[in-house]
Design a protein around this motif. Structure first.
Motif, PDB file in Angstrom:
ATOM      1  N   GLU A  31       6.594  11.978   3.109  1.00 30.96           N
ATOM      2  CA  GLU A  31       7.051  12.642   1.885  1.00 30.96           C
ATOM      3  C   GLU A  31       7.807  11.692   0.974  1.00 30.96           C
ATOM      4  OE1 GLU A  31       9.125  16.326   2.352  1.00 30.96           O
ATOM      5  OE2 GLU A  31       8.022  16.880   4.163  1.00 30.96           O
ATOM      6  N   ALA A  32       7.592  11.864  -0.333  1.00 29.47           N
ATOM      7  CA  ALA A  32       8.323  11.096  -1.339  1.00 29.47           C
ATOM      8  C   ALA A  32       8.680  12.021  -2.490  1.00 29.47           C
ATOM      9  CB  ALA A  32       7.487   9.923  -1.844  1.00 29.47           C
ATOM     10  N   GLU A  33       9.926  11.922  -2.960  1.00 29.35           N
ATOM     11  CA  GLU A  33      10.391  12.769  -4.059  1.00 29.35           C
ATOM     12  C   GLU A  33      10.224  12.085  -5.403  1.00 29.35           C
ATOM     13  OE1 GLU A  33      14.398  15.390  -5.249  1.00 29.35           O
ATOM     14  OE2 GLU A  33      14.295  14.238  -3.387  1.00 29.35           O
ATOM     15  N   THR A  34      10.181  10.757  -5.411  1.00 29.73           N
ATOM     16  CA  THR A  34      10.048   9.993  -6.653  1.00 29.73           C
ATOM     17  C   THR A  34       8.895   8.996  -6.535  1.00 29.73           C
ATOM     18  OG1 THR A  34      11.497   8.167  -5.977  1.00 29.73           O
ATOM     19  CG2 THR A  34      12.550  10.115  -6.958  1.00 29.73           C
ATOM     20  N   GLY A  35       8.475   8.467  -7.688  1.00 27.66           N
ATOM     21  CA  GLY A  35       7.425   7.465  -7.687  1.00 27.66           C
ATOM     22  C   GLY A  35       7.833   6.202  -6.949  1.00 27.66           C
ATOM     23  N   ALA A  36       9.093   5.792  -7.132  1.00 24.95           N
ATOM     24  CA  ALA A  36       9.593   4.586  -6.461  1.00 24.95           C
ATOM     25  C   ALA A  36       9.564   4.753  -4.947  1.00 24.95           C
ATOM     26  CB  ALA A  36      11.006   4.266  -6.938  1.00 24.95           C
ATOM     27  N   ASP A  37       9.952   5.944  -4.474  1.00 26.75           N
ATOM     28  CA  ASP A  37       9.897   6.218  -3.035  1.00 26.75           C
ATOM     29  C   ASP A  37       8.460   6.153  -2.529  1.00 26.75           C
ATOM     30  OD1 ASP A  37      12.621   6.598  -2.981  1.00 26.75           O
ATOM     31  OD2 ASP A  37      12.514   8.795  -3.068  1.00 26.75           O
ATOM     32  N   ALA A  38       7.536   6.680  -3.328  1.00 31.08           N
ATOM     33  CA  ALA A  38       6.128   6.681  -2.938  1.00 31.08           C
ATOM     34  C   ALA A  38       5.600   5.261  -2.775  1.00 31.08           C
ATOM     35  CB  ALA A  38       5.298   7.443  -3.977  1.00 31.08           C
ATOM     36  N   ILE A  39       5.909   4.400  -3.733  1.00 34.28           N
ATOM     37  CA  ILE A  39       5.444   3.015  -3.663  1.00 34.28           C
ATOM     38  C   ILE A  39       6.039   2.315  -2.443  1.00 34.28           C
ATOM     39  CG2 ILE A  39       5.479   0.776  -4.819  1.00 34.28           C
ATOM     40  CD1 ILE A  39       3.591   2.874  -6.059  1.00 34.28           C
ATOM     41  N   ALA A  40       7.318   2.572  -2.166  1.00 32.84           N
ATOM     42  CA  ALA A  40       7.972   1.953  -1.006  1.00 32.84           C
ATOM     43  C   ALA A  40       7.291   2.384   0.294  1.00 32.84           C
ATOM     44  CB  ALA A  40       9.451   2.322  -0.980  1.00 32.84           C
ATOM     45  N   ILE A  41       6.985   3.679   0.411  1.00 30.49           N
ATOM     46  CA  ILE A  41       6.309   4.180   1.611  1.00 30.49           C
ATOM     47  C   ILE A  41       4.910   3.595   1.711  1.00 30.49           C
ATOM     48  CG2 ILE A  41       5.314   6.242   2.677  1.00 30.49           C
ATOM     49  CD1 ILE A  41       7.685   7.815   1.559  1.00 30.49           C
ATOM     50  N   PHE A  42       4.211   3.557   0.588  1.00 27.84           N
ATOM     51  CA  PHE A  42       2.836   3.060   0.589  1.00 27.84           C
ATOM     52  C   PHE A  42       2.771   1.602   1.041  1.00 27.84           C
ATOM     53  CE2 PHE A  42      -1.037   1.369  -1.284  1.00 27.84           C
ATOM     54  CZ  PHE A  42      -1.955   2.345  -0.921  1.00 27.84           C
ATOM     55  N   ARG A  43       3.789   0.824   0.713  1.00 31.48           N
ATOM     56  CA  ARG A  43       3.789  -0.604   1.058  1.00 31.48           C
ATOM     57  C   ARG A  43       4.210  -0.873   2.495  1.00 31.48           C
ATOM     58  NH1 ARG A  43       6.346  -2.731  -4.730  1.00 31.48           N
ATOM     59  NH2 ARG A  43       4.340  -2.808  -5.848  1.00 31.48           N
ATOM     60  N   THR A  44       4.756   0.137   3.174  1.00 28.57           N
ATOM     61  CA  THR A  44       5.220  -0.076   4.543  1.00 28.57           C
ATOM     62  C   THR A  44       4.477   0.767   5.578  1.00 28.57           C
ATOM     63  OG1 THR A  44       6.966   1.591   4.219  1.00 28.57           O
ATOM     64  CG2 THR A  44       7.536  -0.723   3.788  1.00 28.57           C
ATOM     65  N   GLU A  45       3.764   1.790   5.138  1.00 24.84           N
ATOM     66  CA  GLU A  45       3.067   2.682   6.052  1.00 24.84           C
ATOM     67  C   GLU A  45       1.564   2.687   5.767  1.00 24.84           C
ATOM     68  OE1 GLU A  45       4.537   4.270   8.463  1.00 24.84           O
ATOM     69  OE2 GLU A  45       6.652   4.063   7.917  1.00 24.84           O
ATOM     70  N   GLU A  46       0.787   2.989   6.800  1.00 21.36           N
ATOM     71  CA  GLU A  46      -0.638   3.180   6.597  1.00 21.36           C
ATOM     72  C   GLU A  46      -0.859   4.584   6.044  1.00 21.36           C
ATOM     73  OE1 GLU A  46      -4.851   3.471   9.091  1.00 21.36           O
ATOM     74  OE2 GLU A  46      -3.033   2.704  10.069  1.00 21.36           O
ATOM     75  N   VAL A  47      -1.465   4.679   4.873  1.00 19.50           N
ATOM     76  CA  VAL A  47      -1.684   5.967   4.213  1.00 19.50           C
ATOM     77  C   VAL A  47      -3.181   6.206   4.096  1.00 19.50           C
ATOM     78  CG1 VAL A  47      -1.319   7.315   2.120  1.00 19.50           C
ATOM     79  CG2 VAL A  47       0.485   5.784   2.936  1.00 19.50           C
ATOM     80  N   ASN A  48      -3.623   7.389   4.528  1.00 19.96           N
ATOM     81  CA  ASN A  48      -5.048   7.721   4.480  1.00 19.96           C
ATOM     82  C   ASN A  48      -5.444   8.515   3.249  1.00 19.96           C
ATOM     83  OD1 ASN A  48      -4.277   8.063   7.756  1.00 19.96           O
ATOM     84  ND2 ASN A  48      -5.946   6.687   7.235  1.00 19.96           N
ATOM     85  N   ILE A  49      -4.490   9.295   2.701  1.00 16.10           N
ATOM     86  CA  ILE A  49      -4.766  10.068   1.486  1.00 16.10           C
ATOM     87  C   ILE A  49      -3.433  10.413   0.820  1.00 16.10           C
ATOM     88  CG2 ILE A  49      -4.769  12.332   2.642  1.00 16.10           C
ATOM     89  CD1 ILE A  49      -7.208  12.999   0.716  1.00 16.10           C
ATOM     90  N   VAL A  50      -3.463  10.578  -0.506  1.00 16.34           N
ATOM     91  CA  VAL A  50      -2.240  10.819  -1.271  1.00 16.34           C
ATOM     92  C   VAL A  50      -2.382  12.082  -2.110  1.00 16.34           C
ATOM     93  CG1 VAL A  50      -0.631   9.885  -2.981  1.00 16.34           C
ATOM     94  CG2 VAL A  50      -1.828   8.320  -1.431  1.00 16.34           C
ATOM     95  N   PHE A  51      -1.388  12.972  -2.029  1.00 13.22           N
ATOM     96  CA  PHE A  51      -1.234  14.063  -2.993  1.00 13.22           C
ATOM     97  C   PHE A  51      -0.167  13.587  -3.971  1.00 13.22           C
ATOM     98  CE2 PHE A  51      -2.273  17.635   0.290  1.00 13.22           C
ATOM     99  CZ  PHE A  51      -3.587  17.190   0.333  1.00 13.22           C
ATOM    100  N   LEU A  52      -0.517  13.474  -5.240  1.00 14.76           N
ATOM    101  CA  LEU A  52       0.381  12.844  -6.213  1.00 14.76           C
ATOM    102  C   LEU A  52       0.664  13.767  -7.390  1.00 14.76           C
ATOM    103  CD1 LEU A  52       1.861  10.320  -7.266  1.00 14.76           C
ATOM    104  CD2 LEU A  52      -0.343   9.477  -8.114  1.00 14.76           C
ATOM    105  N   ASP A  53       1.923  14.172  -7.521  1.00 16.13           N
ATOM    106  CA  ASP A  53       2.332  14.992  -8.662  1.00 16.13           C
ATOM    107  C   ASP A  53       2.347  14.129  -9.920  1.00 16.13           C
ATOM    108  OD1 ASP A  53       3.306  17.160 -10.119  1.00 16.13           O
ATOM    109  OD2 ASP A  53       5.391  16.627  -9.729  1.00 16.13           O
ATOM    110  N   LEU A  54       1.864  14.680 -11.017  1.00 16.91           N
ATOM    111  CA  LEU A  54       1.819  13.914 -12.264  1.00 16.91           C
ATOM    112  C   LEU A  54       3.201  13.761 -12.887  1.00 16.91           C
ATOM    113  CD1 LEU A  54       0.157  12.503 -14.467  1.00 16.91           C
ATOM    114  CD2 LEU A  54      -0.198  14.736 -15.512  1.00 16.91           C
TER     115      LEU A  54
END
Length: 233
Positions: A31-54
Protein backbone atom coordinates in the motif's frame (compact mmCIF):
# COMPACT_ATOMS: atom_id res chain seq x y z
CA UNK A 1 2.42 -18.23 -5.76
CA UNK A 2 0.99 -14.94 -4.55
CA UNK A 3 1.34 -11.90 -6.80
CA UNK A 4 2.31 -8.54 -5.34
CA UNK A 5 -0.39 -5.92 -5.87
CA UNK A 6 0.60 -2.31 -5.22
CA UNK A 7 -2.41 -0.14 -4.31
CA UNK A 8 -1.67 3.58 -4.65
CA UNK A 9 -4.63 5.44 -3.16
CA UNK A 10 -4.86 8.37 -0.73
CA UNK A 11 -8.41 7.49 0.36
CA UNK A 12 -7.94 5.14 3.32
CA UNK A 13 -11.41 3.56 3.02
CA UNK A 14 -10.96 2.69 -0.65
CA UNK A 15 -7.45 1.39 0.04
CA UNK A 16 -8.75 -0.84 2.85
CA UNK A 17 -11.64 -2.12 0.72
CA UNK A 18 -9.29 -3.07 -2.13
CA UNK A 19 -6.75 -4.60 0.24
CA UNK A 20 -9.31 -6.84 1.96
CA UNK A 21 -10.94 -7.93 -1.29
CA UNK A 22 -7.72 -8.87 -3.08
CA UNK A 23 -6.08 -10.38 0.01
CA UNK A 24 -8.98 -12.85 0.04
CA UNK A 25 -8.12 -13.67 -3.58
CA UNK A 26 -4.55 -14.68 -2.76
CA UNK A 27 -2.75 -11.41 -3.51
CA UNK A 28 0.04 -9.99 -1.38
CA UNK A 29 -0.88 -6.34 -0.82
CA UNK A 30 1.52 -3.38 -0.85
CA UNK A 31 0.00 0.00 0.00
CA UNK A 32 1.02 3.58 -0.75
CA UNK A 33 -0.81 6.77 0.20
CA UNK A 34 1.26 9.14 -1.96
CA UNK A 35 3.04 9.01 -5.30
CA UNK A 36 6.43 9.31 -3.60
CA UNK A 37 5.63 6.32 -1.38
CA UNK A 38 4.57 4.35 -4.45
CA UNK A 39 7.84 5.02 -6.27
CA UNK A 40 9.84 4.07 -3.16
CA UNK A 41 7.97 0.76 -2.85
CA UNK A 42 8.25 0.06 -6.57
CA UNK A 43 12.04 0.50 -6.44
CA UNK A 44 12.50 -1.87 -3.51
CA UNK A 45 9.80 -4.52 -3.98
CA UNK A 46 8.82 -6.85 -6.79
CA UNK A 47 5.46 -5.59 -8.07
CA UNK A 48 3.27 -7.65 -10.40
CA UNK A 49 0.42 -5.16 -10.94
CA UNK A 50 -0.46 -1.62 -9.84
CA UNK A 51 -3.78 0.03 -8.95
CA UNK A 52 -3.01 3.73 -9.33
CA UNK A 53 -5.27 6.58 -8.24
CA UNK A 54 -5.07 9.57 -10.58
CA UNK A 55 -5.65 12.29 -7.98
CA UNK A 56 -2.83 11.96 -5.45
CA UNK A 57 -1.28 14.63 -3.19
CA UNK A 58 2.02 16.22 -4.29
CA UNK A 59 2.72 13.80 -7.18
CA UNK A 60 -0.31 12.79 -9.26
CA UNK A 61 -0.94 9.39 -10.78
CA UNK A 62 0.15 10.43 -14.26
CA UNK A 63 3.61 11.37 -12.99
CA UNK A 64 3.87 8.11 -11.06
CA UNK A 65 2.87 6.21 -14.20
CA UNK A 66 5.46 8.08 -16.24
CA UNK A 67 8.25 7.27 -13.77
CA UNK A 68 7.28 3.60 -13.57
CA UNK A 69 7.19 3.31 -17.35
CA UNK A 70 10.81 4.49 -17.57
CA UNK A 71 11.95 1.11 -16.29
CA UNK A 72 9.01 -1.30 -16.29
CA UNK A 73 6.09 -2.61 -18.32
CA UNK A 74 4.22 -3.80 -15.19
CA UNK A 75 0.43 -3.72 -15.76
CA UNK A 76 -1.12 -0.48 -14.44
CA UNK A 77 -4.83 0.05 -13.81
CA UNK A 78 -5.74 3.68 -13.14
CA UNK A 79 -8.53 4.30 -10.62
CA UNK A 80 -10.13 7.72 -10.72
CA UNK A 81 -13.28 9.73 -10.13
CA UNK A 82 -12.68 11.57 -13.41
CA UNK A 83 -14.78 10.23 -16.25
CA UNK A 84 -14.00 12.71 -19.02
CA UNK A 85 -12.61 11.08 -22.16
CA UNK A 86 -9.71 13.53 -22.30
CA UNK A 87 -8.62 12.39 -18.84
CA UNK A 88 -8.75 8.77 -19.94
CA UNK A 89 -6.75 9.52 -23.07
CA UNK A 90 -4.09 11.24 -20.97
CA UNK A 91 -3.89 8.15 -18.78
CA UNK A 92 -3.37 5.87 -21.76
CA UNK A 93 -0.81 8.26 -23.26
CA UNK A 94 1.26 7.97 -20.07
CA UNK A 95 1.24 4.17 -20.34
CA UNK A 96 -1.75 2.98 -18.30
CA UNK A 97 -3.20 -0.37 -19.42
CA UNK A 98 -6.71 0.05 -18.02
CA UNK A 99 -8.78 2.95 -16.74
CA UNK A 100 -11.52 2.30 -14.16
CA UNK A 101 -13.86 5.09 -13.05
CA UNK A 102 -15.08 5.29 -9.45
CA UNK A 103 -17.40 3.91 -8.23
CA UNK A 104 -16.48 0.55 -9.75
CA UNK A 105 -17.41 -3.10 -9.42
CA UNK A 106 -14.80 -5.14 -7.53
CA UNK A 107 -15.67 -8.21 -9.59
CA UNK A 108 -15.09 -6.31 -12.84
CA UNK A 109 -11.83 -4.90 -11.48
CA UNK A 110 -10.76 -8.42 -10.52
CA UNK A 111 -11.56 -9.73 -14.00
CA UNK A 112 -9.54 -6.97 -15.65
CA UNK A 113 -6.68 -7.59 -13.23
CA UNK A 114 -6.57 -11.30 -14.03
CA UNK A 115 -6.71 -10.64 -17.77
CA UNK A 116 -3.75 -8.24 -17.61
CA UNK A 117 -1.72 -10.62 -15.45
CA UNK A 118 -2.35 -13.57 -17.76
CA UNK A 119 -0.99 -11.55 -20.66
CA UNK A 120 1.97 -10.24 -18.66
CA UNK A 121 2.83 -13.73 -17.41
CA UNK A 122 2.53 -15.28 -20.85
CA UNK A 123 -0.42 -17.54 -20.02
CA UNK A 124 -2.49 -16.56 -23.03
CA UNK A 125 -1.97 -19.07 -25.79
CA UNK A 126 -0.02 -17.92 -28.83
CA UNK A 127 0.97 -19.50 -32.08
CA UNK A 128 4.26 -21.36 -31.76
CA UNK A 129 6.28 -19.48 -34.35
CA UNK A 130 8.39 -16.45 -35.12
CA UNK A 131 7.50 -13.91 -37.80
CA UNK A 132 9.92 -11.39 -39.29
CA UNK A 133 8.99 -8.16 -41.09
CA UNK A 134 12.05 -6.18 -42.19
CA UNK A 135 13.64 -5.15 -38.86
CA UNK A 136 10.69 -6.29 -36.73
CA UNK A 137 10.63 -9.77 -35.16
CA UNK A 138 7.47 -11.10 -33.49
CA UNK A 139 7.86 -14.18 -31.29
CA UNK A 140 4.41 -15.72 -30.81
CA UNK A 141 5.80 -18.32 -28.44
CA UNK A 142 7.12 -16.05 -25.70
CA UNK A 143 5.61 -12.70 -26.72
CA UNK A 144 8.94 -10.97 -27.38
CA UNK A 145 9.11 -8.07 -29.82
CA UNK A 146 12.47 -7.17 -31.34
CA UNK A 147 13.09 -4.02 -33.39
CA UNK A 148 16.34 -3.65 -35.32
CA UNK A 149 18.02 -6.24 -33.13
CA UNK A 150 16.86 -4.79 -29.80
CA UNK A 151 14.05 -6.19 -27.64
CA UNK A 152 11.51 -3.48 -26.83
CA UNK A 153 9.30 -3.16 -23.76
CA UNK A 154 5.57 -2.88 -24.39
CA UNK A 155 2.67 -2.32 -22.03
CA UNK A 156 -0.02 -5.00 -22.02
CA UNK A 157 -2.31 -3.00 -24.30
CA UNK A 158 0.52 -2.05 -26.70
CA UNK A 159 1.50 -5.71 -26.86
CA UNK A 160 -2.06 -6.93 -27.48
CA UNK A 161 -2.65 -4.25 -30.11
CA UNK A 162 0.51 -5.10 -32.06
CA UNK A 163 -0.17 -8.83 -31.97
CA UNK A 164 -3.77 -8.29 -33.04
CA UNK A 165 -2.63 -6.20 -36.01
CA UNK A 166 -0.02 -8.81 -36.97
CA UNK A 167 -2.49 -11.67 -36.63
CA UNK A 168 -4.84 -9.85 -39.05
CA UNK A 169 -2.17 -8.43 -41.34
CA UNK A 170 -4.24 -9.11 -44.45
CA UNK A 171 -7.09 -6.95 -43.14
CA UNK A 172 -7.94 -3.29 -42.59
CA UNK A 173 -9.14 -3.11 -38.99
CA UNK A 174 -11.57 -0.41 -37.88
CA UNK A 175 -11.17 1.32 -34.53
CA UNK A 176 -14.31 -0.39 -33.25
CA UNK A 177 -12.91 -3.81 -34.18
CA UNK A 178 -9.65 -3.02 -32.41
CA UNK A 179 -11.47 -1.73 -29.31
CA UNK A 180 -13.62 -4.88 -29.14
CA UNK A 181 -10.70 -7.31 -29.43
CA UNK A 182 -8.00 -5.46 -27.47
CA UNK A 183 -9.99 -3.51 -24.85
CA UNK A 184 -13.01 -5.82 -24.68
CA UNK A 185 -16.63 -5.69 -25.79
CA UNK A 186 -17.68 -3.93 -22.57
CA UNK A 187 -15.27 -1.03 -23.08
CA UNK A 188 -17.19 2.25 -23.20
CA UNK A 189 -14.31 4.66 -23.77
CA UNK A 190 -13.33 6.95 -26.60
CA UNK A 191 -12.17 5.38 -29.91
CA UNK A 192 -9.27 7.86 -29.78
CA UNK A 193 -7.75 5.48 -27.24
CA UNK A 194 -6.73 3.37 -30.24
CA UNK A 195 -5.00 6.36 -31.88
CA UNK A 196 -3.14 7.18 -28.66
CA UNK A 197 -1.90 3.61 -28.21
CA UNK A 198 -0.93 3.35 -31.89
CA UNK A 199 1.12 6.54 -31.49
CA UNK A 200 2.99 5.14 -28.47
CA UNK A 201 3.55 1.83 -30.23
CA UNK A 202 4.97 3.53 -33.31
CA UNK A 203 7.36 5.56 -31.15
CA UNK A 204 8.75 2.34 -29.67
CA UNK A 205 9.00 0.69 -33.10
CA UNK A 206 11.21 3.58 -34.29
CA UNK A 207 12.47 2.83 -37.80
CA UNK A 208 9.83 0.12 -38.27
CA UNK A 209 6.85 2.30 -37.35
CA UNK A 210 5.77 2.45 -40.98
CA UNK A 211 4.68 -1.18 -40.74
CA UNK A 212 1.47 0.12 -39.16
CA UNK A 213 -0.49 1.93 -41.83
CA UNK A 214 -3.22 4.51 -41.24
CA UNK A 215 -6.19 4.51 -43.62
CA UNK A 216 -8.16 7.66 -42.96
CA UNK A 217 -11.78 6.99 -42.13
CA UNK A 218 -11.23 3.23 -42.27
CA UNK A 219 -8.76 2.20 -39.58
CA UNK A 220 -5.34 0.59 -39.43
CA UNK A 221 -3.49 -2.16 -41.27
CA UNK A 222 -0.25 -4.01 -40.58
CA UNK A 223 1.84 -3.79 -43.75
CA UNK A 224 3.60 -6.73 -45.40
CA UNK A 225 4.97 -7.40 -48.88
CA UNK A 226 1.54 -8.81 -49.75
CA UNK A 227 -0.34 -5.72 -48.59
CA UNK A 228 1.79 -3.26 -50.52
CA UNK A 229 4.40 -0.60 -49.98
CA UNK A 230 4.53 0.98 -46.55
CA UNK A 231 3.36 4.53 -46.27
CA UNK A 232 5.50 7.29 -44.82
CA UNK A 233 2.96 8.30 -42.17
Amino acid sequence: MKRNLLIVEDDGQIRKMLSLYFENRNYNILEAETGADAIAIFRTEEVNIVFLDLMLPEMDGLKVCEIVRETSDVPIIMLTAKSQEEDKLRGFSYGADEYVTKPFSLKVLEARTEALLKRAEGKVSRRSQIETFDGLVINHENGEVIVDGQQIRLTAKEHDLLFYLVKNKQLILSKSQILDHVWGYDYEGDPRTVDTTIKRLREKMKGQKGLIRTLRGRGYQFMTEETGTRNKL
